[in-house]
Design an enzyme around this catalytic site. Structure first.
Site, PDB file in Angstrom:
ATOM      1  N   VAL A 274      34.962  25.385  42.666  1.00  0.00           N
ATOM      2  CA  VAL A 274      35.886  26.483  42.375  1.00  0.00           C
ATOM      3  C   VAL A 274      35.473  27.735  43.145  1.00  0.00           C
ATOM      4  O   VAL A 274      36.321  28.457  43.676  1.00  0.00           O
ATOM      5  CB  VAL A 274      35.944  26.777  40.850  1.00  0.00           C
ATOM      6  CG1 VAL A 274      36.831  27.977  40.565  1.00  0.00           C
ATOM      7  CG2 VAL A 274      36.444  25.556  40.087  1.00  0.00           C
ATOM      8  N   CYS A 275      34.190  27.984  43.239  1.00  0.00           N
ATOM      9  CA  CYS A 275      33.669  29.215  43.849  1.00  0.00           C
ATOM     10  C   CYS A 275      34.202  29.481  45.263  1.00  0.00           C
ATOM     11  O   CYS A 275      34.644  30.593  45.544  1.00  0.00           O
ATOM     12  CB  CYS A 275      32.148  29.215  43.838  1.00  0.00           C
ATOM     13  SG  CYS A 275      31.441  29.109  42.175  1.00  0.00           S
ATOM     14  N   PRO A 276      34.181  28.502  46.165  1.00  0.00           N
ATOM     15  CA  PRO A 276      34.644  28.823  47.517  1.00  0.00           C
ATOM     16  C   PRO A 276      36.135  29.153  47.578  1.00  0.00           C
ATOM     17  O   PRO A 276      36.564  29.890  48.459  1.00  0.00           O
ATOM     18  CB  PRO A 276      34.307  27.573  48.339  1.00  0.00           C
ATOM     19  CG  PRO A 276      34.166  26.481  47.352  1.00  0.00           C
ATOM     20  CD  PRO A 276      33.679  27.123  46.086  1.00  0.00           C
TER      21      PRO A 276
END
Length: 183
Positions: A55-57
């Protein structure tokens, strides 16, 4: 765990390493909280839990796509996690969407800033998905915190920043260019 710092609180002082470039010899810089400034710049600092995740990128890339919108609003953009600057650099080299980042990736390896902000998850001791909008006087004007598995909405961060910068009453779903409330 410390309590979440919220609206009206002064943003904590810090001195941390960050990845600022992929150019050899210019990868790292020290970031110092000098948000209280004379040039009237706002700051948006957003946190993610871990590098090399899924999810972070998506969030980091979306903030990067909106970089010019933040710059046009006299706003400094800073991304942060509790991973080291070396892990940030490796991730930027490894992930195509992160190679061209235009903002620093702050490394809070001691977890001291995340803890002081009250966004350190108790079990894994990683940062929650937190977003802070900080005004030119170093005062927190907006805080949003998501659980670890849910990404945030960058357009909403920009909408709130626009509203805060008007210093007027902005109704629900207000967008820049629309009328504010006259009371």
């Amino acid at each position: 765990m410390n309590r979440l710092l919220s609206i009206g609180s002064e943003f904590p002082q810090f001195k941390k390493q960050a990845v600022v470039s992929l150019e050899k010899g210019k990868e790292f810089a020290e970031l110092v909280n000098d948000f209280k400034n004379e040039d009237n710049r706002w700051t948006v600092m957003f946190w993610w839990p871990k590098d090399f995740t899924f999810v972070c990128p998506t969030e980091i890339a979306e903030f990067n796509k909106a970089f010019d919108e933040f710059r046009d609003r006299d706003t400094t953009l800073i991304g942060a996690s509790t991973d080291s600057e070396f892990v940030h650099l490796a991730w930027r080299h490894d992930h195509e969407d992160l190679r061209g980042l235009q903002f620093p990736m702050l490394a809070d390896t001691s977890k001291s800033l995340a803890e002081e902000l009250g966004i350190l998850e108790a079990n894994e001791r990683v940062a929650y998905r937190a977003t802070f909008i900080i005004d030119p006087d170093n005062v927190i004007r907006f805080v949003s915190v998501n659980d670890l598995n849910v990404g945030r909405n960058v357009e909403e961060v920009i909408r709130v920043l626009d509203g805060l910068q008007t210093d007027e009453l902005c109704p629900c779903n207000w967008k820049k260019g629309e009328a504010t409330l006259n009371v």
